[in-house]
Scaffold this motif. Structure first.
Motif: not given
Length: 186
Positions: A21-32
């Protein structure tokens, strides 16, 4: 005047794993993120249910929830579907993950890189030209036909474009079946 005889070969695009999934992590701001083995969380509040699909960030390994159903009446669920949520049915996980409404509601896209394969017949005809190929998709894997054809034929994209005639636009991603004809070299 009739067209020359040709052979029809089947190609099948199959999913090898669930896509990332390509989505922004709410914790580390990664996108996967990934669904891992695919697990649901079902929460009851009286006669209302919330159902989430759990996803895990690839970078920081934290878990997030994608809303599948929110405050839905228990009676609105098919009993088999509700059982599938409770036992984390892999087919139900795949069906929900591939649902475009879920993706839109939860603001993610699917990254299919490395998550599919092309199955082609091992024998290629030597003499009968042209050859007609029917491409079938078992899952809605978005892939550009020109890249799929070049990969399947083992040719460069320019060479593949020169040698084929196709009934769909070649430079737009497709996730539905199509056919094309391969012409002889020369």
């Amino acid at each position: 005047m009739s067209s020359p005889p040709h052979i029809v070969l089947p190609w099948v695009v199959r999913r090898t794993r669930l896509p990332l999934l390509s989505m922004l992590c709410g914790y580390c701001r990664a996108e996967s993120a990934t669904t891992g083995e695919g697990r649901f969380r079902v929460n009851a509040n009286g006669k209302l249910l919330d159902v989430w699909l759990l996803v895990r960030c690839v970078s920081c390994d934290r878990t997030s929830k994608l809303t599948v159903h929110e405050r839905a009446s228990v009676r609105s669920f098919d009993p088999a579907e509700l059982h599938g949520y409770h036992v984390n049915d892999p087919d139900l996980v795949a069906a929900r993950l591939l649902d475009p409404l879920l993706a839109r509601r939860n603001h993610f896209t699917l990254n299919w890189t490395g998550a599919w394969r092309l199955d082609t017949p091992s024998a290629w005809p030597d003499e009968a030209w042209p050859v007609r190929v029917e491409v079938v998709f078992e899952d809605p894997v978005p892939v550009r036909p020109e890249r799929l054809i070049a990969h399947g034929l083992g040719l460069s994209r320019n060479e593949a474009l020169r040698r084929i005639k196709c009934d769909v636009p070649l430079r737009r991603p497709r996730s539905a079946g199509f056919t094309f004809t391969v012409l002889a070299e020369g």
